[in-house]
Design a protein around this motif. Structure first.
Motif: not given
Length: 276
Positions: A28-36, A133-138
């Protein structure tokens, strides 16, 4: 129903919440970081790559998109990390991301009826593969974080973590940078900029400005201004551009990117478009 209930109960008992959280939180943290990072790249690329245009950074819109995208991708990362099996995380996270994209399309098009809602769903469905693919990456990012945390050497752990964070930032930043506006959009903004620059000393350009709709604009010609551009809510082939003059006057104009006539006539006072 019993089969579904039993399967769900089995999934819940595969791991403890603590074990699941160890994957969910970093994902979750890396997902938020990539989105920012994506949002920053998307907003900043035009401002800094077109120095000849007086483009400004819309901080309110930037903050709103950061919060929205950050929360959405944090949720997707948490869901991708919740499942014990990797395929479950990829499919589950992909479905959630696709649903979130459908909502983004729906709100961006102002969907107020069944037809527009259906169109938003149709636009999102082809992105299921990308969403997975995004879900796999996260999920993978969360797993790498756990692997780094198990390293015995603190110095090596910090070095690997810094590199991991940098990669995630680049993964988010590069797609945002690729959202740089194209040549027709640049031409539309350049045309408006040239008209506003020439108007104080060249009366021949005045008929090409929206003085009939906004006669008060003439009193502000010659004052410095900043453009805040976004894709139009009225047409896929246009821009909504808010012009904020240094003396406080503001107008918003629709600029077509296809078949532009060189005249700017669709404008209203204020920062809202279309007019109420």
């Amino acid at each position: 129903m019993n089969v579904i209930s039993n399967h769900f109960d089995k999934v819940l008992r595969q791991e403890s919440l603590t074990d699941r959280a160890s994957r969910m939180l970093p994902a979750a943290l890396y997902g938020a970081l990539a989105a920012v990072a994506y949002t920053l790249g998307f907003f900043a690329i035009n401002v800094y790559s077109f120095p000849a245009l007086p483009l400004g950074l819309d901080l309110a819109r930037l903050a709103g998109m950061m919060l929205g995208f950050g929360a959405a991708f944090a949720l997707a990362g948490a869901i991708a990390g919740w499942f014990t099996e990797e395929y479950g995380g990829i499919v589950g996270g992909g479905v959630i991301i696709t649903a979130l994209l459908a909502m983004v399309f729906m709100f961006s098009t102002g969907a107020t009826n069944a037809t527009l809602t259906f169109q938003s769903l149709i636009m999102a469905l082809p992105l299921v593969g990308v969403s997975m693919l995004i879900a796999w990456g996260l999920r993978r990012a969360g797993q790498i974080h756990l692997d780094i945390g198990r390293a015995a050497d603190p110095a090596a752990r910090r070095k690997r973590l810094a590199g991991h964070v940098l990669v995630l930032l680049l993964v988010g930043l590069v797609p945002g940078i690729l959202g740089r506006m194209d040549l027709p959009a640049e031409r539309a903004l350049s045309n408006l900029h040239q008209l506003l620059q020439a108007a104080p000393t060249d009366p021949s350009v005045l008929p090409r400005l929206p003085l009939r709709q906004l006669p008060e604009l003439q009193a502000h010609l010659g004052v410095g201004y900043t453009f805040y551009a976004r894709n139009s809510e009225l047409s896929a082939g246009g821009l909504d551009v808010t012009v904020r003059f240094d003396d406080g006057f503001t107008m918003t104009c629709f600029l077509p990117m296809v078949g532009a006539s060189g005249f700017v006539t669709d404008c209203v006072e204020g920062a809202g478009w279309p007019p109420p």
